[in-house]
Design a protein around this motif. Structure first.
Motif, PDB file in Angstrom:
ATOM      1  N   VAL A 136      48.392 -98.793 -31.550  1.00 11.84           N
ATOM      2  CA  VAL A 136      48.648 -97.924 -30.400  1.00 11.84           C
ATOM      3  C   VAL A 136      47.457 -96.991 -30.178  1.00 11.84           C
ATOM      4  N   ILE A 137      46.902 -96.463 -31.256  1.00 11.61           N
ATOM      5  CA  ILE A 137      45.726 -95.601 -31.138  1.00 11.61           C
ATOM      6  C   ILE A 137      44.558 -96.389 -30.537  1.00 11.61           C
ATOM      7  N   ASP A 138      44.372 -97.638 -30.998  1.00 11.10           N
ATOM      8  CA  ASP A 138      43.295 -98.470 -30.452  1.00 11.10           C
ATOM      9  C   ASP A 138      43.452 -98.667 -28.952  1.00 11.10           C
ATOM     10  N   ARG A 139      44.672 -98.876 -28.502  1.00 12.25           N
ATOM     11  CA  ARG A 139      44.875 -99.053 -27.062  1.00 12.25           C
ATOM     12  C   ARG A 139      44.525 -97.775 -26.311  1.00 12.25           C
ATOM     13  N   GLY A 140      44.846 -96.623 -26.904  1.00 12.61           N
ATOM     14  CA  GLY A 140      44.511 -95.367 -26.263  1.00 12.61           C
ATOM     15  C   GLY A 140      43.012 -95.119 -26.203  1.00 12.61           C
ATOM     16  N   PHE A 141      42.267 -95.722 -27.126  1.00 10.43           N
ATOM     17  CA  PHE A 141      40.810 -95.570 -27.143  1.00 10.43           C
ATOM     18  C   PHE A 141      40.122 -96.871 -26.751  1.00 10.43           C
ATOM     19  N   ALA A 161      28.568-101.897 -43.726  1.00  4.20           N
ATOM     20  CA  ALA A 161      28.382-101.790 -45.176  1.00  4.20           C
ATOM     21  C   ALA A 161      29.670-101.991 -45.952  1.00  4.20           C
ATOM     22  N   SER A 162      30.790-102.212 -45.251  1.00  2.00           N
ATOM     23  CA  SER A 162      32.057-102.414 -45.957  1.00  2.00           C
ATOM     24  C   SER A 162      32.871-103.505 -45.285  1.00  2.00           C
ATOM     25  N   ASP A 163      33.690-104.175 -46.076  1.00  2.00           N
ATOM     26  CA  ASP A 163      34.562-105.228 -45.544  1.00  2.00           C
ATOM     27  C   ASP A 163      35.594-104.654 -44.584  1.00  2.00           C
ATOM     28  N   ASP A 164      36.066-103.441 -44.865  1.00  2.00           N
ATOM     29  CA  ASP A 164      37.112-102.840 -44.045  1.00  2.00           C
ATOM     30  C   ASP A 164      36.630-102.632 -42.609  1.00  2.00           C
ATOM     31  N   LEU A 165      35.460-102.022 -42.443  1.00  2.00           N
ATOM     32  CA  LEU A 165      34.940-101.769 -41.108  1.00  2.00           C
ATOM     33  C   LEU A 165      34.586-103.074 -40.410  1.00  2.00           C
ATOM     34  N   ALA A 166      33.974-104.007 -41.135  1.00  2.00           N
ATOM     35  CA  ALA A 166      33.613-105.289 -40.531  1.00  2.00           C
ATOM     36  C   ALA A 166      34.847-106.018 -40.013  1.00  2.00           C
ATOM     37  N   ALA A 167      35.913-106.028 -40.800  1.00  2.00           N
ATOM     38  CA  ALA A 167      37.138-106.720 -40.378  1.00  2.00           C
ATOM     39  C   ALA A 167      37.736-106.075 -39.134  1.00  2.00           C
ATOM     40  N   ARG A 168      37.715-104.747 -39.051  1.00  2.00           N
ATOM     41  CA  ARG A 168      38.249-104.064 -37.869  1.00  2.00           C
ATOM     42  C   ARG A 168      37.430-104.379 -36.627  1.00  2.00           C
ATOM     43  N   LEU A 169      36.101-104.433 -36.780  1.00  2.00           N
ATOM     44  CA  LEU A 169      35.261-104.729 -35.621  1.00  2.00           C
ATOM     45  C   LEU A 169      35.459-106.161 -35.132  1.00  2.00           C
ATOM     46  N   VAL A 170      35.571-107.098 -36.069  1.00  2.00           N
ATOM     47  CA  VAL A 170      35.831-108.485 -35.684  1.00  2.00           C
ATOM     48  C   VAL A 170      37.179-108.596 -34.984  1.00  2.00           C
ATOM     49  N   ALA A 171      38.192-107.936 -35.534  1.00  2.00           N
ATOM     50  CA  ALA A 171      39.517-107.952 -34.906  1.00  2.00           C
ATOM     51  C   ALA A 171      39.488-107.315 -33.519  1.00  2.00           C
ATOM     52  N   GLY A 172      38.548-106.387 -33.309  1.00  2.00           N
ATOM     53  CA  GLY A 172      38.423-105.730 -32.017  1.00  2.00           C
ATOM     54  C   GLY A 172      37.599-106.505 -31.005  1.00  2.00           C
ATOM     55  N   GLY A 173      37.152-107.714 -31.367  1.00  2.00           N
ATOM     56  CA  GLY A 173      36.489-108.579 -30.396  1.00  2.00           C
ATOM     57  C   GLY A 173      34.976-108.636 -30.491  1.00  2.00           C
TER      58      GLY A 173
END
Length: 389
Positions: A136-141, A161-173
């Motif tokens: 929901v936060i992602d949709r708001g931003f 530099a981290s798997d967590d951030l990379a995975a979020r960016l990939v999931a975000g398109g």
């Protein structure tokens, strides 16, 4: 290869980015590359590091939220400097305005966006996590996600530099995401630096004897670091066994950190320690590191603590979580002080000794910055050969 880093986050009084940038200027020439840093500053100037590395300070405006930093405001002037330098590759180190300026440059050199910042983690998720789930936060931003996808389309690499951030960016398109874990400066941090006398003095400064537990925190006094939560947790857990907490740092949230510490004589706030050898000794002499931010892009302090052979208390999300050595400290639920208290209580009940033993055994396996830069320059070389073909 001439690499030009448009580094909006560099400051002589900075922390992790300064450490990273200055080591890059040593690592690049060793592998045959020239490294030039373009950094915003109050006055123009040049700092020569060696024959193949330098910092060019570009006159810029002061950043209103943190007086240590400035920001690029003249796109035409930045483009003129890039034209004059004729880089083989250009880096941008923040996803904000300077990345757009680099994307708009008409030169033909490949471009990499180094994700030294996680604005969604630092701000949006932290501000609204109690009100809404992350989707929901992602949709708001979504405006920011659209901006990131535009940058992704115009950069050849989005380096995380981290798997967590990379995975979020990939999931975000995003499609050009590359994961390259950073590391610590080699030859500085070691369990061998542990100094029992320094540990005793630090505990004494907290009004405690040497059989108490010494926790160390280090980093900016900023809301995302959650120092008041950490202070409250150490205070609560200290009723079971005496706990001393030393926090090295400063920043814009200094007043709130001081208020949180004011009622506890066992909490000591000290200035940032800029001498790396001195800091490495302090780190190795603590019984554990405690860290509060779940929005780190790498978490340099946790990597340095791992290399120093001490246990850690780390949030269970974000880049910091990657550094925990099983059996040497604990994860706790991010942003949940009660969870941190629970894990501190486990640590006190266990006794630090066995956790320290596990941490010391794992220290030698900590990744170094040399390995990070070797992988980064290899990525650039592959891309350069592909462009030439």
């Amino acid at each position: 290869m001439r690499i030009v880093d448009v580094c909006a986050f560099y400051s002589d009084r900075g922390g992790g980015v300064k450490t990273y940038v200055r080591h890059k200027m040593l690592a690049g020439p060793k592998e045959g590359h020239e490294v030039i840093i373009l950094a915003p500053a109050a006055e123009a100037g040049i700092e020569v590091i060696n024959d193949h590395a330098r910092i060019e300070f570009v006159r810029a405006r002061r950043f209103p939220l943190d007086g240590r930093y400035h920001y690029f405001h003249d796109e035409a002037a930045l483009h003129a400097r890039l034209d004059a330098l004729r880089p083989d590759l250009v880096e941008a180190s923040t996803p904000w305005a300077s990345a757009t300026m680099v994307a708009n440059w008409r030169g033909s050199a490949p471009r990499s966006l180094i994700m030294h910042a996680d604005p969604l983690g630092n701000y949006a998720y932290r501000w609204f996590r109690a009100l809404a789930p992350r989707p929901v936060i992602d949709r708001g931003f979504d405006w920011f996600w659209r901006h990131l996808r535009r940058m992704d389309a115009r950069f050849d690499h989005i380096v995380c530099a981290s798997d967590d951030l990379a995975a979020r960016l990939v999931a975000g398109g995003l499609h050009h995401v590359v994961t390259n874990h950073m590391g610590v400066q080699p030859g500085i941090f070691s369990p061998a630096l542990r100094d029992p006398d320094l540990r005793r003095r630090m505990l004494a400064s907290c009004g405690l004897p040497e059989d108490a537990v010494l926790l160390l925190g280090a980093g900016r006094h900023a809301p995302e670091k959650r120092w008041p939560m950490i202070i409250d947790a150490a205070t609560a857990s200290g009723f079971a066994r005496p706990i001393g907490l030393v926090i090295a740092g400063d920043g814009r949230a200094r007043a709130s950190v001081q208020r949180a510490a004011a009622g506890n004589p066992h909490v000591r706030l000290i200035a940032p320690i800029t001498d790396r050898a001195t800091f490495a000794t302090l780190l190795a002499s603590a019984d554990a590191l405690v860290h509060g931010s779940e929005s780190e892009t790498f978490c340099m302090i946790a990597a340095e603590a791992r290399a120093s052979g001490i246990p850690m208390f780390l949030p269970d999300s974000g880049a910091a979580a990657d550094h925990l050595v099983p059996g040497a400290g604990y994860h706790y639920a991010a942003a949940q002080g009660a969870s941190l208290v629970e894990q501190l209580n486990h640590f006190v009940a266990d006794g630090p000794a066995k956790h320290l033993s596990v941490a010391r055994a794992a220290a030698a396996g900590t990744r170094t910055m040399d390995a990070h830069f070797s992988d980064l320059f290899a990525l650039y070389a592959i891309h350069g050969r592909a462009m030439a073909a």
